[in-house]
Design a protein around this motif. Structure first.
Motif, PDB file in Angstrom:
ATOM      1  N   ASN A 251      42.438  50.467  20.845  1.00 15.40           N
ATOM      2  CA  ASN A 251      41.067  49.993  20.582  1.00 15.40           C
ATOM      3  C   ASN A 251      40.971  48.563  20.871  1.00 15.40           C
ATOM      4  O   ASN A 251      40.486  47.757  19.768  1.00 15.40           O
ATOM      5  CB  ASN A 251      40.406  50.552  19.162  1.00 15.40           C
ATOM      6  N   VAL A 252      41.344  47.890  21.840  1.00 19.51           N
ATOM      7  CA  VAL A 252      41.396  46.519  22.013  1.00 19.51           C
ATOM      8  C   VAL A 252      41.047  46.088  23.319  1.00 19.51           C
ATOM      9  O   VAL A 252      41.035  46.881  24.212  1.00 19.51           O
ATOM     10  CB  VAL A 252      42.912  45.844  21.574  1.00 19.51           C
ATOM     11  N   ASP A 253      40.746  44.968  23.413  1.00 19.02           N
ATOM     12  CA  ASP A 253      40.490  44.148  24.751  1.00 19.02           C
ATOM     13  C   ASP A 253      41.789  43.988  25.454  1.00 19.02           C
ATOM     14  O   ASP A 253      42.776  43.943  24.993  1.00 19.02           O
ATOM     15  CB  ASP A 253      39.616  42.996  24.733  1.00 19.02           C
ATOM     16  N   ARG A 254      41.666  43.885  26.864  1.00 19.34           N
ATOM     17  CA  ARG A 254      42.791  43.601  27.663  1.00 19.34           C
ATOM     18  C   ARG A 254      43.273  42.220  27.569  1.00 19.34           C
ATOM     19  O   ARG A 254      42.311  41.232  27.467  1.00 19.34           O
ATOM     20  CB  ARG A 254      42.332  43.785  29.204  1.00 19.34           C
ATOM     21  N   PHE A 255      44.492  42.066  27.402  1.00 17.35           N
ATOM     22  CA  PHE A 255      45.120  40.822  27.111  1.00 17.35           C
ATOM     23  C   PHE A 255      46.493  40.734  27.722  1.00 17.35           C
ATOM     24  O   PHE A 255      47.391  41.499  26.859  1.00 17.35           O
ATOM     25  CB  PHE A 255      45.297  40.232  25.759  1.00 17.35           C
ATOM     26  N   ASP A 256      46.805  40.559  28.929  1.00 23.00           N
ATOM     27  CA  ASP A 256      48.274  40.492  29.165  1.00 23.00           C
ATOM     28  C   ASP A 256      48.867  38.897  29.141  1.00 23.00           C
ATOM     29  O   ASP A 256      48.245  37.901  29.571  1.00 23.00           O
ATOM     30  CB  ASP A 256      48.080  40.683  30.981  1.00 23.00           C
TER      31      ASP A 256
ATOM     32  N   THR B 164      49.615  48.378  26.495  1.00 26.46           N
ATOM     33  CA  THR B 164      51.069  48.886  26.378  1.00 26.46           C
ATOM     34  C   THR B 164      51.735  47.747  26.856  1.00 26.46           C
ATOM     35  O   THR B 164      51.716  47.375  28.184  1.00 26.46           O
ATOM     36  CB  THR B 164      51.186  50.114  26.965  1.00 26.46           C
ATOM     37  N   ILE B 165      52.803  47.225  25.996  1.00 23.95           N
ATOM     38  CA  ILE B 165      53.501  46.352  26.605  1.00 23.95           C
ATOM     39  C   ILE B 165      54.974  46.730  26.398  1.00 23.95           C
ATOM     40  O   ILE B 165      55.390  47.311  25.349  1.00 23.95           O
ATOM     41  CB  ILE B 165      53.452  44.826  25.775  1.00 23.95           C
ATOM     42  N   THR B 166      55.905  46.706  27.433  1.00 25.50           N
ATOM     43  CA  THR B 166      57.306  47.031  27.417  1.00 25.50           C
ATOM     44  C   THR B 166      58.130  45.891  28.072  1.00 25.50           C
ATOM     45  O   THR B 166      57.965  45.232  29.015  1.00 25.50           O
ATOM     46  CB  THR B 166      57.427  48.552  28.387  1.00 25.50           C
TER      47      THR B 166
ATOM     48  N   ASP C  10      50.292  47.166  30.387  1.00 32.00           N
ATOM     49  CA  ASP C  10      49.578  48.325  30.967  1.00 32.00           C
ATOM     50  C   ASP C  10      48.116  48.399  30.331  1.00 32.00           C
ATOM     51  O   ASP C  10      48.536  48.036  29.024  1.00 32.00           O
ATOM     52  CB  ASP C  10      50.167  49.452  31.127  1.00 32.00           C
ATOM     53  N   TYR C  11      47.040  48.406  30.801  1.00 31.00           N
ATOM     54  CA  TYR C  11      45.716  48.594  29.960  1.00 31.00           C
ATOM     55  C   TYR C  11      45.016  49.952  30.553  1.00 31.00           C
ATOM     56  O   TYR C  11      44.619  49.711  31.400  1.00 31.00           O
ATOM     57  CB  TYR C  11      45.107  47.428  30.147  1.00 31.00           C
ATOM     58  N   HIS C  12      44.842  50.654  29.538  1.00 28.03           N
ATOM     59  CA  HIS C  12      43.994  51.946  29.900  1.00 28.03           C
ATOM     60  C   HIS C  12      43.399  52.275  28.682  1.00 28.03           C
ATOM     61  O   HIS C  12      43.841  52.453  27.721  1.00 28.03           O
ATOM     62  CB  HIS C  12      45.055  53.036  30.363  1.00 28.03           C
TER      63      HIS C  12
ATOM     64  N   THR D  63      58.850  49.104  23.338  1.00 24.33           N
ATOM     65  CA  THR D  63      57.293  49.310  23.658  1.00 24.33           C
ATOM     66  C   THR D  63      56.320  49.145  22.350  1.00 24.33           C
ATOM     67  O   THR D  63      56.822  49.556  21.366  1.00 24.33           O
ATOM     68  CB  THR D  63      57.050  50.586  24.323  1.00 24.33           C
ATOM     69  N   LEU D  64      55.423  48.075  22.634  1.00 27.21           N
ATOM     70  CA  LEU D  64      54.446  48.092  21.800  1.00 27.21           C
ATOM     71  C   LEU D  64      53.128  48.483  22.277  1.00 27.21           C
ATOM     72  O   LEU D  64      52.732  48.053  23.323  1.00 27.21           O
ATOM     73  CB  LEU D  64      54.397  46.629  21.234  1.00 27.21           C
TER      74      LEU D  64
END
Lengths: 97, 139
Positions: free
Chosen positions: B79-84, B127-129, B120-122, B74-75
């Protein structure tokens, strides 16, 4: 750890891990090598997209003069990366025996 | 058992990340054959976070745990914008060299190499897993 050297004109050896930190070093080295080259990857354990970018850049340079990059002794993992990225269609690739 | 690491937003951290993840894999008996793919995915995702999320100084958190036959990683980037990464346009790997442009290949290959991937973005936190197991790749 990443090492690059040219013990013989036209022949380049890469060893270790070619990641985003080491890519500028590889790029500068290859830019200084003139003419056709064969890159021996037998000692290269790992390559990331930054390293792939270095090889693609050199291949493009050679292509403008009618040449092509040649990589030899490619280990299975790196051979897979070349295949998934389509580089096996671009370069002359010889797998490690 | 879980390995946790907080990293500065600098690609020079890659050496420390590799040392920590390899030590964990060694200790946990994770099969060597998946290490390069795990290294690749972590590097591409970490470098993307460093390169494209310039408006934050928050450390990037990396954690690794074992799953049957492999690892889950998991990374977390605060404090970042959404980026999938999955929403990036796919890379055409059939293009000739002259038509290839830099960018996108690392994420494209990462998605090929890993066995599962979630985003996931909240609260401005990405959060990338992903997981990587010994089983054959579906490529």
């Amino acid at each position: 750890m990443f090492e690059i050297e040219s013990p013989v004109a036209g022949h380049v050896l890469m060893r270790g891990r070619l990641d985003a930190v080491q890519a500028p070093k590889a790029e500068a080295f290859l830019d200084a090598v003139k003419g056709e080259i064969v890159i021996d990857l037998s000692g290269l354990e790992y390559i990331s997209s930054a390293g792939l970018g270095v090889l693609l850049r050199k291949h493009k340079q050679l292509s403008t003069k009618g040449g092509a990059l040649q990589v030899v002794k490619v280990t299975p993992h790196i051979s897979d990366i070349f295949k998934y990225s389509g580089f096996d269609r671009l370069f002359k690739i010889e797998k490690a025996s | 058992m879980i390995m946790k690491l907080k990293c500065a937003r600098n690609i020079a951290e890659l050496a420390r990340i590799v040392a920590a993840t390899h030590a964990f894999c060694e200790e946990q008996g994770v099969v060597n054959e998946i290490w390069p793919d795990v290294d690749f995915a972590i590097e591409e995702l970490f470098v993307n976070m460093v390169k494209y999320n310039k408006d934050t100084v928050s450390e990037i958190e990396i954690s690794m745990t074992t799953v049957p036959g492999g690892v889950s990683v998991t990374l977390i980037d605060h404090n970042v914008d959404r980026f999938d990464p999955r929403e990036r346009a796919p890379v055409d790997v059939t293009l000739p060299a002259a038509q290839r442009k830099p960018g996108g290949l690392g994420v494209f290959l990462t998605l090929k190499l890993v066995d599962s991937f979630s985003y996931d973005y909240h609260d401005r936190t990405s959060t990338i897993t992903f997981s990587k197991r010994r089983e054959a790749r579906d490529v």
